[in-house]
Design a protein around this motif. Structure first.
Motif, short mmCIF file in Angstrom:
data_model
loop_
_atom_site.label_atom_id
_atom_site.label_comp_id
_atom_site.label_asym_id
_atom_site.label_seq_id
_atom_site.Cartn_x
_atom_site.Cartn_y
_atom_site.Cartn_z
N VAL A 66 41.80 -18.20 8.17
CA VAL A 66 40.39 -17.89 7.89
C VAL A 66 39.50 -19.11 8.08
CG1 VAL A 66 38.85 -17.26 5.97
CG2 VAL A 66 40.86 -15.91 6.43
N THR A 67 40.05 -20.31 7.97
CA THR A 67 39.23 -21.51 8.12
C THR A 67 38.97 -21.86 9.58
OG1 THR A 67 41.17 -22.95 8.01
CG2 THR A 67 40.01 -22.49 5.93
N THR A 68 39.55 -21.13 10.53
CA THR A 68 39.27 -21.38 11.94
C THR A 68 37.98 -20.67 12.34
OG1 THR A 68 40.52 -19.45 12.67
CG2 THR A 68 41.75 -21.52 12.47
N ASN A 69 37.48 -21.00 13.53
CA ASN A 69 36.24 -20.35 14.00
C ASN A 69 36.44 -18.85 14.15
OD1 ASN A 69 34.72 -22.69 14.08
ND2 ASN A 69 35.30 -23.15 16.20
N LYS A 70 37.57 -18.45 14.74
CA LYS A 70 37.85 -17.02 14.90
C LYS A 70 38.00 -16.33 13.53
CE LYS A 70 38.54 -16.73 19.45
NZ LYS A 70 37.74 -15.95 20.33
N GLY A 71 38.60 -17.02 12.59
CA GLY A 71 38.75 -16.47 11.25
C GLY A 71 37.41 -16.25 10.57
N LYS A 72 36.50 -17.22 10.75
CA LYS A 72 35.16 -17.08 10.17
C LYS A 72 34.41 -15.92 10.82
CE LYS A 72 34.90 -21.92 8.89
NZ LYS A 72 34.36 -23.23 9.22
N LEU A 73 34.56 -15.78 12.15
CA LEU A 73 33.94 -14.65 12.83
C LEU A 73 34.51 -13.33 12.33
CD1 LEU A 73 33.71 -15.94 16.53
CD2 LEU A 73 31.83 -15.46 14.97
N PHE A 74 35.81 -13.29 12.09
CA PHE A 74 36.45 -12.08 11.59
C PHE A 74 35.93 -11.73 10.19
CE2 PHE A 74 39.98 -9.88 9.43
CZ PHE A 74 40.04 -8.76 10.23
N LEU A 75 35.79 -12.73 9.33
CA LEU A 75 35.26 -12.47 7.98
C LEU A 75 33.82 -11.96 8.06
CD1 LEU A 75 36.57 -15.35 5.68
CD2 LEU A 75 37.19 -12.94 5.68
N SER A 76 33.04 -12.54 8.97
CA SER A 76 31.67 -12.09 9.16
C SER A 76 31.66 -10.63 9.62
CB SER A 76 30.97 -12.98 10.17
OG SER A 76 29.71 -12.47 10.48
N PHE A 77 32.56 -10.30 10.55
CA PHE A 77 32.68 -8.92 11.02
C PHE A 77 33.03 -7.97 9.89
CE2 PHE A 77 35.58 -5.59 12.54
CZ PHE A 77 34.70 -4.86 13.31
N LEU A 78 33.98 -8.38 9.04
CA LEU A 78 34.36 -7.53 7.90
C LEU A 78 33.19 -7.31 6.95
CD1 LEU A 78 37.95 -8.71 6.90
CD2 LEU A 78 37.28 -6.63 8.08
N ASN A 79 32.43 -8.37 6.70
CA ASN A 79 31.26 -8.27 5.83
C ASN A 79 30.24 -7.29 6.40
OD1 ASN A 79 31.05 -9.37 3.34
ND2 ASN A 79 30.33 -11.36 4.03
N GLU A 80 29.95 -7.42 7.69
CA GLU A 80 28.96 -6.53 8.31
C GLU A 80 29.47 -5.09 8.34
OE1 GLU A 80 27.91 -8.13 12.12
OE2 GLU A 80 27.46 -10.10 11.26
N SER A 81 30.78 -4.92 8.56
CA SER A 81 31.35 -3.57 8.56
C SER A 81 31.23 -2.93 7.18
CB SER A 81 32.82 -3.61 8.97
OG SER A 81 32.95 -4.10 10.27
N ARG A 82 31.47 -3.73 6.15
CA ARG A 82 31.35 -3.21 4.79
C ARG A 82 29.91 -2.78 4.49
NH1 ARG A 82 31.96 -7.14 0.18
NH2 ARG A 82 30.97 -5.92 -1.41
N LYS A 83 28.95 -3.58 4.95
CA LYS A 83 27.54 -3.22 4.76
C LYS A 83 27.21 -1.92 5.49
CE LYS A 83 25.92 -7.96 4.21
NZ LYS A 83 25.17 -9.06 4.84
N GLU A 84 27.73 -1.76 6.69
CA GLU A 84 27.47 -0.54 7.46
C GLU A 84 28.12 0.68 6.81
OE1 GLU A 84 25.47 0.11 10.10
OE2 GLU A 84 24.78 -1.96 9.87
N LEU A 85 29.32 0.49 6.25
CA LEU A 85 29.98 1.61 5.58
C LEU A 85 29.20 2.09 4.37
CD1 LEU A 85 33.82 0.93 5.61
CD2 LEU A 85 32.61 2.90 6.49
N ARG A 86 28.51 1.18 3.72
CA ARG A 86 27.70 1.58 2.55
C ARG A 86 26.48 2.40 2.97
NH1 ARG A 86 27.83 -3.48 -1.66
NH2 ARG A 86 30.09 -3.45 -1.94
N LYS A 87 26.08 2.30 4.23
CA LYS A 87 24.93 3.05 4.73
C LYS A 87 25.30 4.47 5.15
CE LYS A 87 22.66 -1.06 6.60
NZ LYS A 87 22.18 -1.70 7.84
N VAL A 88 26.59 4.74 5.31
CA VAL A 88 27.03 6.05 5.77
C VAL A 88 26.78 7.10 4.70
CG1 VAL A 88 29.05 7.41 6.46
CG2 VAL A 88 28.77 5.08 7.30
#
Length: 133
Positions: A66-88
């Motif tokens: 998670v501390t790598t650049n790809k890991g940080k991008l993945f965490l960001s993606f998960l966060n945004e996905s969670r926000k979108e799921l709450r809008k459904v």
């Protein structure tokens, strides 16, 4: 601009080292779990101890990834996905049941129609080729 390239190269090298460490730790988990599960092993630890070691090393591996650049991008993606799921807007139980029954009824009707057409075409083919006599 030269400084940003140097820091970017450093981050890239550091990320590669971290991913290498992640692969080594995963290989260690697999090897250790297999090695210490052998029944003839004198140093066989308790199953609970093995599970705890696998979980701890797995969490360490996940933290490093998670501390790598790809890991940080993945965490960001998960966060945004969670926000979108709450809008459904999820359907109610009644809507879900009605839709399921409608789809089942349409499936049966289309299946019967296809069966009827298949029987009709089969009869026509048998009549034209005289196979059915």
């Amino acid at each position: 601009m030269l400084v940003s390239n140097e820091s970017q190269n450093t981050n890239t090298i550091l990320d590669k080292l971290k991913w290498g460490l992640v692969l080594v730790l995963i290989a260690f988990i697999v090897w250790g779990n297999f090695y210490f599960s052998q029944p003839n092993d004198i140093y066989q630890p308790n199953t609970i101890v093995r599970i705890i070691i696998v979980v701890v090393v797995s969490l360490l591996t996940l933290f490093i990834a998670v501390t790598t650049n790809k890991g940080k991008l993945f965490l960001s993606f998960l966060n945004e996905s969670r926000k979108e799921l709450r809008k459904v807007v999820w359907p109610t139980r009644k809507e879900t049941t009605q839709t399921t029954l409608l789809i089942a009824a349409i499936t049966v009707i289309v299946g019967l129609a296809l069966w009827g057409m298949d029987s009709l075409f089969r009869s026509i083919i048998f009549y034209l080729t005289s196979i059915g006599r």
